[in-house]
Design a protein around this motif. Structure first.
Motif, PDB file in Angstrom:
ATOM      1  N   ALA A   1       0.803  -1.321  -0.005  1.00 32.65           N
ATOM      2  CA  ALA A   1       0.064  -0.086   0.005  1.00 32.65           C
ATOM      3  C   ALA A   1       0.756   1.363  -0.058  1.00 32.65           C
ATOM      4  N   TYR A   2       1.884   1.218   1.015  1.00 34.86           N
ATOM      5  CA  TYR A   2       2.777   2.426   0.717  1.00 34.86           C
ATOM      6  C   TYR A   2       3.305   2.576  -0.528  1.00 34.86           C
ATOM      7  N   HIS A   3       3.971   1.515  -1.123  1.00 32.76           N
ATOM      8  CA  HIS A   3       4.563   1.731  -2.637  1.00 32.76           C
ATOM      9  C   HIS A   3       3.486   2.265  -3.534  1.00 32.76           C
ATOM     10  N   ILE A   4       1.957   1.969  -3.277  1.00 34.72           N
ATOM     11  CA  ILE A   4       0.988   2.303  -4.335  1.00 34.72           C
ATOM     12  C   ILE A   4       0.841   3.764  -4.129  1.00 34.72           C
ATOM     13  N   GLY A   5       0.985   4.105  -2.752  1.00 30.37           N
ATOM     14  CA  GLY A   5       0.969   5.586  -2.323  1.00 30.37           C
ATOM     15  C   GLY A   5       1.939   6.363  -3.136  1.00 30.37           C
ATOM     16  N   ARG A   6       3.244   5.785  -3.069  1.00 36.47           N
ATOM     17  CA  ARG A   6       4.025   6.476  -3.904  1.00 36.47           C
ATOM     18  C   ARG A   6       3.824   6.811  -5.303  1.00 36.47           C
ATOM     19  N   GLY A   7       3.226   5.832  -5.897  1.00 36.93           N
ATOM     20  CA  GLY A   7       2.720   6.015  -7.464  1.00 36.93           C
ATOM     21  C   GLY A   7       1.511   6.915  -7.596  1.00 36.93           C
ATOM     22  N   VAL A   8       0.659   6.936  -6.457  1.00 38.69           N
ATOM     23  CA  VAL A   8      -0.494   7.740  -6.434  1.00 38.69           C
ATOM     24  C   VAL A   8       0.022   9.286  -6.424  1.00 38.69           C
ATOM     25  N   ALA A   9       1.147   9.096  -5.518  1.00 38.09           N
ATOM     26  CA  ALA A   9       1.604  10.763  -5.231  1.00 38.09           C
ATOM     27  C   ALA A   9       2.075  11.503  -6.759  1.00 38.09           C
TER      28      ALA A   9
ATOM     29  N   ARG B   1      -9.539  -6.812  -6.974  1.00 33.80           N
ATOM     30  CA  ARG B   1      -9.273  -7.987  -6.064  1.00 33.80           C
ATOM     31  C   ARG B   1      -8.892  -7.454  -4.762  1.00 33.80           C
ATOM     32  N   GLY B   2      -7.834  -6.610  -4.645  1.00 38.74           N
ATOM     33  CA  GLY B   2      -7.093  -6.362  -3.526  1.00 38.74           C
ATOM     34  C   GLY B   2      -7.857  -5.623  -2.672  1.00 38.74           C
ATOM     35  N   ALA B   3      -8.854  -4.751  -3.077  1.00 43.06           N
ATOM     36  CA  ALA B   3      -9.698  -4.081  -2.086  1.00 43.06           C
ATOM     37  C   ALA B   3     -10.678  -4.812  -1.166  1.00 43.06           C
ATOM     38  N   LEU B   4     -10.477  -6.168  -1.046  1.00 44.07           N
ATOM     39  CA  LEU B   4     -11.183  -6.835  -0.325  1.00 44.07           C
ATOM     40  C   LEU B   4     -10.425  -6.463   1.041  1.00 44.07           C
ATOM     41  N   ALA B   5      -9.257  -6.146   1.094  1.00 44.34           N
ATOM     42  CA  ALA B   5      -8.444  -5.833   2.454  1.00 44.34           C
ATOM     43  C   ALA B   5      -9.056  -4.382   3.092  1.00 44.34           C
ATOM     44  N   GLY B   6      -9.837  -3.596   2.178  1.00 48.72           N
ATOM     45  CA  GLY B   6     -10.618  -2.684   2.806  1.00 48.72           C
ATOM     46  C   GLY B   6      -9.716  -1.602   3.353  1.00 48.72           C
ATOM     47  N   ARG B   7      -9.972  -1.153   4.440  1.00 46.82           N
ATOM     48  CA  ARG B   7      -9.400  -0.025   4.918  1.00 46.82           C
ATOM     49  C   ARG B   7      -7.823  -0.166   5.232  1.00 46.82           C
ATOM     50  N   LEU B   8      -7.362  -1.451   5.311  1.00 50.48           N
ATOM     51  CA  LEU B   8      -6.061  -1.572   5.647  1.00 50.48           C
ATOM     52  C   LEU B   8      -5.105  -0.953   4.556  1.00 50.48           C
ATOM     53  N   TRP B   9      -5.617  -0.592   3.336  1.00 51.21           N
ATOM     54  CA  TRP B   9      -4.933   0.039   2.562  1.00 51.21           C
ATOM     55  C   TRP B   9      -4.684   1.724   2.609  1.00 51.21           C
ATOM     56  N   MET B  10      -5.806   1.995   3.405  1.00 50.80           N
ATOM     57  CA  MET B  10      -5.819   3.572   3.480  1.00 50.80           C
ATOM     58  C   MET B  10      -4.679   4.254   4.155  1.00 50.80           C
ATOM     59  N   ALA B  11      -4.380   3.556   5.427  1.00 50.73           N
ATOM     60  CA  ALA B  11      -3.428   4.296   6.264  1.00 50.73           C
ATOM     61  C   ALA B  11      -2.129   4.417   5.532  1.00 50.73           C
ATOM     62  N   PRO B  12      -1.372   3.540   4.926  1.00 49.82           N
ATOM     63  CA  PRO B  12      -0.052   3.429   4.317  1.00 49.82           C
ATOM     64  C   PRO B  12      -0.137   4.300   3.142  1.00 49.82           C
ATOM     65  N   ILE B  13      -1.142   4.387   2.379  1.00 54.97           N
ATOM     66  CA  ILE B  13      -1.217   4.971   1.227  1.00 54.97           C
ATOM     67  C   ILE B  13      -1.092   6.423   1.729  1.00 54.97           C
ATOM     68  N   GLN B  14      -2.022   6.955   2.891  1.00 59.68           N
ATOM     69  CA  GLN B  14      -2.286   8.372   3.164  1.00 59.68           C
ATOM     70  C   GLN B  14      -0.741   8.774   3.722  1.00 59.68           C
ATOM     71  N   GLN B  15       0.035   7.754   4.526  1.00 58.23           N
ATOM     72  CA  GLN B  15       1.248   8.110   4.923  1.00 58.23           C
ATOM     73  C   GLN B  15       2.115   8.473   3.655  1.00 58.23           C
ATOM     74  N   ALA B  16       1.993   7.700   2.594  1.00 56.55           N
ATOM     75  CA  ALA B  16       2.994   8.045   1.465  1.00 56.55           C
ATOM     76  C   ALA B  16       2.641   9.447   0.702  1.00 56.55           C
ATOM     77  N   LEU B  17       1.325   9.655   0.764  1.00 56.47           N
ATOM     78  CA  LEU B  17       1.089  10.975   0.370  1.00 56.47           C
ATOM     79  C   LEU B  17       1.595  12.123   1.189  1.00 56.47           C
ATOM     80  N   ASN B  18       1.230  11.735   2.447  1.00 57.20           N
ATOM     81  CA  ASN B  18       1.974  12.888   3.333  1.00 57.20           C
ATOM     82  C   ASN B  18       3.415  12.897   3.060  1.00 57.20           C
ATOM     83  N   GLU B  19       4.349  11.966   2.797  1.00 51.94           N
ATOM     84  CA  GLU B  19       5.691  12.063   2.617  1.00 51.94           C
ATOM     85  C   GLU B  19       6.127  12.640   1.046  1.00 51.94           C
ATOM     86  N   HIS B  20       5.499  12.319   0.218  1.00 55.85           N
ATOM     87  CA  HIS B  20       5.647  12.506  -1.211  1.00 55.85           C
ATOM     88  C   HIS B  20       4.873  13.458  -1.909  1.00 55.85           C
ATOM     89  N   CYS B  21       4.047  14.039  -1.362  1.00 57.72           N
ATOM     90  CA  CYS B  21       3.066  15.008  -2.223  1.00 57.72           C
ATOM     91  C   CYS B  21       3.113  16.366  -1.466  1.00 57.72           C
TER      92      CYS B  21
END
Length: 277
Positions: A189-197, A213-233
């Motif tokens: 998720a963190y690496h996806i967040g880097r790409g999203v940035a 398919r992976g969205a089955l993990a639900g909110r578990l994706w959210m915090a690491p992606i947001q962390q990546a955005l905080n760091e890279h955006c």
């Protein structure tokens, strides 16, 4: 044809067949340049001859974005990125309220952003693509390797011979709080967040939808992606970004295929194909 007969629905009541496929899909020509070589013809014409029904194909990630645009989280939104977390990391783009496919129809190959110097060869033949650290198949490989190295986990019976079952076990374990499974999802998720940035800096969307398919993990994706955005955006660009898990879930691609058919239902060429059968 067996499926159509088994459905119990009369063929003249079927508007058409919509198909989602990975790879480089030319929607206009009905060709997938990555899979299913149809010789001198194209996939849609071949299937139309077999079924007697009009057929349309599109890239799977584009269909997921179309479903979100018409039926899901992107309704009434102008600019959104729909990330398809699957065996690759696909992307469907909604820009100015419409699905954006690019000049040749191949826009959204998010998986192949060269983000890493890891010397890992991607399926595309290049090295260091986003996919090499984030796809569900990579998560499965890491899970199996970690278990062999003695990582503590409740996950059992993982095998690359049955990726579908293995990914479900990993996602289920993560949702139930298995520490190692959560770690694997969080890393990806963190690496996806880097790409999203990168997408945010270039396209300035208002919404990021996590689907596939992976969205089955639900909110578990959210915090690491947001962390990546905080760091890279740059904060000003990302301050109003909304991130959500797809409300359509695993059905998004099928709904997108149906939406594709209905979007072309009134076209004269599409109608004529159906009427001439």
């Amino acid at each position: 044809m067996d499926f159509i007969r088994g459905s119990g629905i009369e063929k003249d009541r079927i508007a058409g067949i919509g198909i989602g496929m990975p790879g480089f899909v030319d929607v206009t020509k009905g060709v997938n340049y990555s899979f299913l070589d149809a010789g001198q013809g194209n996939i849609t014409e071949y299937l139309e001859l077999l079924t007697g029904l009009p057929v349309l194909i599109d890239n799977d990630s584009s269909l997921i974005a179309l479903a979100e645009l018409r039926l899901g989280g992107v309704r009434n939104r102008q600019n959104a990125m729909v990330v398809n977390i699957g065996w690759g990391i696909g992307l469907g783009m909604v820009l100015n309220g419409s699905l954006f496919r690019g000049e040749s129809g191949f826009a959204g190959e998010f998986s192949h952003i060269p983000l890493f110097t890891n010397n890992k060869i991607c399926n595309c033949g290049k090295m260091g693509c986003l996919e090499t650290e984030t796809s569900l198949s990579v998560i499965a490989e890491k899970a199996i390797a970690g278990i062999r190295e003695g990582r503590t986990t409740q996950m059992k019976g993982l095998s690359l011979d049955n990726l579908e079952e293995t990914f479900k076990k990993i996602m289920d374990a993560a949702v139930k709080g298995d520490k190692y499974a959560v770690e694997l999802v969080s890393q990806a998720a963190y690496h996806i967040g880097r790409g999203v940035a990168i997408l945010i800096h270039i396209l300035n969307p208002g919404l990021i939808v996590l689907s596939g398919r992976g969205a089955l993990a639900g909110r578990l994706w959210m915090a690491p992606i947001q962390q990546a955005l905080n760091e890279h955006c740059i904060p000003k660009i990302a301050e109003n970004i909304e991130i959500m898990i797809s409300p359509l879930g695993y059905d998004a691609e099928r709904l997108g295929a149906a939406a594709l058919v209905m979007e072309h239902f009134d076209e004269k060429k599409f109608l004529r194909k159906g009427q001439n059968r």
